[in-house]
Design an enzyme around this catalytic site. Structure first.
Site, PDB file in Angstrom:
ATOM      1  CB  ILE A   1      -0.977  -2.002   8.762  1.00 38.76           C
ATOM      2  CG1 ILE A   1      -1.765  -3.066   9.527  1.00 38.76           C
ATOM      3  CG2 ILE A   1       0.368  -2.557   8.297  1.00 38.76           C
ATOM      4  CD1 ILE A   1      -2.175  -4.243   8.655  1.00 38.76           C
ATOM      5  CG  HIS A   2       2.977   3.872   9.312  1.00 40.85           C
ATOM      6  ND1 HIS A   2       2.295   4.874   8.658  1.00 40.85           N
ATOM      7  CD2 HIS A   2       4.263   4.247   9.331  1.00 40.85           C
ATOM      8  CE1 HIS A   2       3.158   5.808   8.319  1.00 40.85           C
ATOM      9  NE2 HIS A   2       4.365   5.457   8.725  1.00 40.85           N
ATOM     10  N   PRO A   3       3.491   1.590   6.786  1.00 40.95           N
ATOM     11  CG  PRO A   3       4.961   2.368   5.111  1.00 40.95           C
ATOM     12  CD  PRO A   3       4.792   1.307   6.178  1.00 40.95           C
TER      13      PRO A   3
ATOM     14  CD  GLU B   1      -1.125   4.061   8.021  1.00 38.38           C
ATOM     15  OE1 GLU B   1      -1.102   4.225   9.259  1.00 38.38           O
ATOM     16  OE2 GLU B   1      -0.101   4.091   7.312  1.00 38.38           O
TER      17      GLU B   1
ATOM     18  N   PRO C   1       2.117   3.482  14.454  1.00 37.28           N
ATOM     19  CG  PRO C   1       0.920   2.320  12.823  1.00 37.28           C
ATOM     20  CD  PRO C   1       2.224   2.349  13.515  1.00 37.28           C
TER      21      PRO C   1
END
Lengths: 426, 431
Positions: B405-407, B411, A273
């Site tokens: 915050i992935h995944p 988010e 991100p």
């Protein structure tokens, strides 16, 4: 694959809830791998379509610099193209590192690049490394039923809060993952039956030991993809130790019109991100008249180990280093997720701590959550921290019942008090 | 009694001295109650006076009702050194359910075990704090006196300086012939001996939706009986007639105030709920800290987050879009929204345009987030943190500046771009 592993656990829980599930449930690696690969391919396809829709030209070529404004591209077939541009952005990322001093490492070992593309189950696996990549891989391999061992040189999850890191590995160990701590691999060889023999040294005793595995997975760090770029031809400076590109707050390199974003950049968190946002903001600054810069402080993240660890802000150690122990108050609790009660799952490592300044209103410096759906729990609180949340404000937030997240506003036992932080449900 | 400040070294020395001498003592940390100058402001005197008045009654506080609110209040009062009693009595539902006993397949047994262990914890935690727990039905007979009647009909009388009524609510019945004999409510569902079979759920509250959703997923086995239900449409002449094994009423709850003797002591009741209009389990927590931090403060009922645990969960905090438009006027609001596809749904091939997220921002106040809504898995876990952020003044700008915050599903809120007013397509094509 983490989800595949979690499902295995949930299927076991299901029988407690009345589902008449046959035991044991076998797992089919091929089916999972194919599904994951198809998903990744569809993502790639999706990106290609979006680029096409926005009239971005996509070339599948390996690029390197000829000079400041010129890039040479080489196709798989060896055909060369020269391209020039006013602005150039380097976003080549990183690749997994192979251990250079271990015989047979390259020949017989694989990395995270390969694990998702294996057509056959990796079988009994040795994961070498202590990074989140190492632990996540070991976690899902064990979760789908494979005999898994993790070998680490020193501490797990360097850079993360160490108390939390220990709880993460403790949980993994209690679920059958073997840990070889304080060990370094020496060599890897292939045995007559095709399996791999790994020899390692234990630092404390100096003794050598060996084991047999079907797969060895190196997860010892990543190297930035800067070597083949001919950066010196463009005059772009890199950090000689890390080999990463040095940039300023505007993501500009030592050459004003050449930028770098993502994992290839020095001093940035290596997260998806952040790269995505950095890219967007850069484009807006260059062409959209914006002046907004990336904010890299308090970036929340989650480690997707079997028991997930979400965190934002400072670790306890970091907070104490910066402010001194007398000025730091840590509130913590051991809680039990509702979903663990009926199937009688062990919740010993389900733990939350909030690191705050001691002086009222007790500004929150960091939040650490170990438990299911840690990413979902942490995201909103990360926003609270960005708003400058204080312990008082978090405490005044009404809990949503029943969730694990509500245990955060319920935090009231300080480490300093010495009281037992175990909280009972409901 | 030591009046101290937790960070004061002199206070620490006094505590150490008493400990080493084996002298038992109580501590009041003035900084923890937010009043370091309690001795100057008069608060200390008030606290001391309250202690001396207590001897006029059997108890400082009697709490009627041992649910979430009642237990929370009782425990907190006990921490402050008060003599507390809890009167707790569950009047059985018309079907005789006491919420604890019956077996109903493996699931019911497991659920009941869990509830049993919770009850055990509640009781032992009350004991730990020296709160007297009495399994009796409490009702007022005079200003400071209540009558407590147990299961056997035996009566006892207690007096107290203060009372807290926390009797909560019970499910409402239709008031039609046959409803109490043949229909069940959520009180009964989790202690049924048998699977409810083909079920009609009457009602559209979150209780109704959660129960209906849950029942659809269940394996069917056994038939308790058959009930014929005839229903009339509220918007026309249509009648619906069908046969069900079980009819579950979830048409609302009514407060347990009728038989408390409130008229004897002059307490007026509104024909609806006892106190607040929000019926959730968690309101008690802020009250704990309110009491500790600033004596006399009231609970903040704005921005109370909640989650409906339907098959696909719905979490929300703040204003619904309709209410926000009413309060702030539509032109002053900007609604950002998106459909999203949880990662766990991709490989499982579930629909990519079902889950939905939206925020309502007040344009006149820096695009402050006044409404947060998410429809997707783990909605409760996601909403909790955002509720805290809204309490700290969350704005659209802050959301945009925060890294996701992935995944995760959560988010999506850090990258909301499309407004409702733009009319642009929010459907998902890929990552």
């Amino acid at each position: 694959m983490h989800q595949a592993a979690l499902l295995g656990g949930l299927i076991q829980d299901a029988s407690h809830y009345g589902w008449e599930v046959a035991h044991p449930i076998p797992h089919n690696w091929q089916k999972m791998a194919e599904a994951v690969q198809n998903h990744v391919k569809s993502l790639n396809w999706g990106h290609r379509v979006q680029l096409h829709d926005r009239k971005v030209k996509y070339f599948n070529i390996k690029a390197s610099f000829v000079n400041e404004h010129t890039v040479r591209g080489l196709t798989k077939a060896g055909k060369e193209t020269l391209l020039s541009a006013e602005h150039i952005v380097i976003a080549t990322g990183g690749r997994p590192k192979y251990p250079v001093h271990v015989d047979g490492a390259l020949e017989y070992g694989i990395t995270s690049d390969d694990i998702f593309w294996l057509k056959e189950s990796p079988g009994k696996t040795l994961v070498v490394g202590a990074s989140y990549v190492a632990l996540e891989c070991a976690g899902f391999l064990s979760g789908v039923g494979l005999d898994t061992t993790v070998m680490m040189r020193s501490i797990p999850l360097r850079g993360f809060d160490q108390q939390m890191a220990s709880l993460v590995t403790e949980h993994m160990a209690s679920h059958g993952i073997e840990f070889l701590q304080g060990c370094t691999p020496l060599r890897v060889g292939r045995l007559l039956d095709g399996r791999l023999q790994v020899t390692w040294q234990e630092h404390a005793s100096g003794k050598e030991d060996s084991g047999t595995f079907d797969t060895v997975l190196w997860a010892i760090g990543r190297v930035p993809e800067t070597r083949g770029l001919n950066l010196e031809k463009a005059g772009v400076r890199i950090n000689p130790d890390s080999q990463k590109i040095v940039v300023n707050a505007k993501e500009a390199t030592s050459i004003p019109h050449i930028y770098a974003i993502g994992d290839v950049v020095e001093g940035r968190p290596e997260l998806t991100p952040t790269a995505i946002m950095a890219g967007k903001l850069l484009a807006r600054r260059l062409f959209g008249g914006s002046s907004a810069l990336m904010e890299y402080d308090s970036v929340p993240t989650t480690v997707f180990t079997p028991l997930e660890y979400g965190c934002v802000g400072l670790s306890e150690e970091e907070a104490i280093t910066r402010h001194g122990q007398e000025h730091v108050e840590v509130y913590h609790s051991h809680y039990k997720p509702l979903e663990f009660t009926v199937p009688a799952r062990e919740a010993a490592q389900c733990y939350i701590k909030m690191v705050c300044l001691r002086e009222p209103p007790q500004l929150v410096l960091g939040l650490h959550f170990l438990g299911p759906n840690a990413g979902e729990v942490t995201q909103g609180f990360a926003l609270g921290i960005k708003c400058g949340a204080s312990y008082e404000q978090i405490r005044r937030t009404v809990g949503i019942h029943p969730t694990c997240a509500e245990e955060v506003p319920r935090l009231h036992i300080s480490k300093r008090s010495g009281l037992d932080p175990t909280v009972t449900g409901c | 009694m030591i009046f101290s400040k937790s960070y004061c070294p002199h206070s620490a020395r006094v505590k150490e001295l008493f400990s080493s001498l084996g002298v038992a003592f109580n501590i009041l940390e003035l900084d923890k109650i937010g009043c370091v100058h309690a001795h100057q402001s008069g608060l200390l005197q008030t606290l001391l006076e309250e202690k001396s008045h207590a001897s006029a009654y059997d108890y400082d506080l009697i709490v009627i009702g041992g649910g979430s609110g009642g237990l929370s209040c009782a425990k907190e009062a006990a921490i402050w050194g008060k003599k507390v009693m809890v009167l707790d009595f569950v009047v059985p539902s018309p079907h005789g359910t006491f919420w604890v006993k019956h077996n109903w397949e493996t699931m019911i047994e497991a659920i009941q075990k869990h509830i049993g262990s919770l009850n055990w914890h509640y009781k032992s935690s009350l004991r730990e704090k020296a709160v007297t727990y009495v399994n009796s039905y409490g009702e007022f007979v005079a200003d400071h006196k209540i009558k407590a009647t147990n299961k056997k009909g035996q009566e006892a009388y207690f007096t107290a300086a203060n009372f807290v009524i926390a009797t909560g609510e019970r499910p409402r019945y239709l008031g039609l012939p046959g409803d109490k004999e043949y229909c069940i409510t959520s009180d009964d569902l989790f202690s049924l001996r048998h699977s409810p079979g083909k079920t009609l759920v009457v009602g559209a509250s979150y209780v109704a939706l959660e129960c209906a959703g849950f029942l659809i997923q269940q394996l069917e086995s056994g038939s308790p009986g058959k009930l014929k239900v005839v229903a009339k449409s509220t918007e026309g002449r249509e009648t619906i007639e069908d046969i069900y094994n079980t009819v579950l009423l979830a048409i609302g709850r009514e407060s347990c105030t009728r038989k408390l003797g409130l008229e004897k002591i002059g307490v007026k009741i509104n024909e609806s709920d006892i106190a607040a209009s929000i019926m959730l389990c968690s309101i008690r927590f802020p009250q704990e800290s309110e009491l500790k931090a600033t004596v006399g403060a009231t609970c903040d009922y704005v921005n109370v987050p909640t989650t409906v645990f339907t098959p696909l969960e719905y979490g929300c905090c703040g204003y619904a879009e309709e209410k926000a438009a009413e309060v702030y006027s539509k032109k002053n609001l900007e609604v950002y929204h998106t459909l999203f596809w949880p990662l766990e749904w991709t490989v499982a091939d579930r629909d990519n345009n079902t889950c939905y997220a939206k925020i309502i921002c007040n344009r006149l106040d820096n695009d402050r987030v006044i409404g947060f809504h998410i429809f997707g898995p783990n909605a409760g876990e996601i909403t909790q943190g955002f509720a805290a952020a809204m309490k700290c003044g969350l704005t659209k700008q802050l959301l945009d500046n925060t890294i996701g915050i992935h995944p995760t599903c959560g988010e999506v809120f850090t990258s909301l771009e499309i407004t409702k007013s733009s009319g642009l397509d929010i459907s998902q094509k890929g990552c």
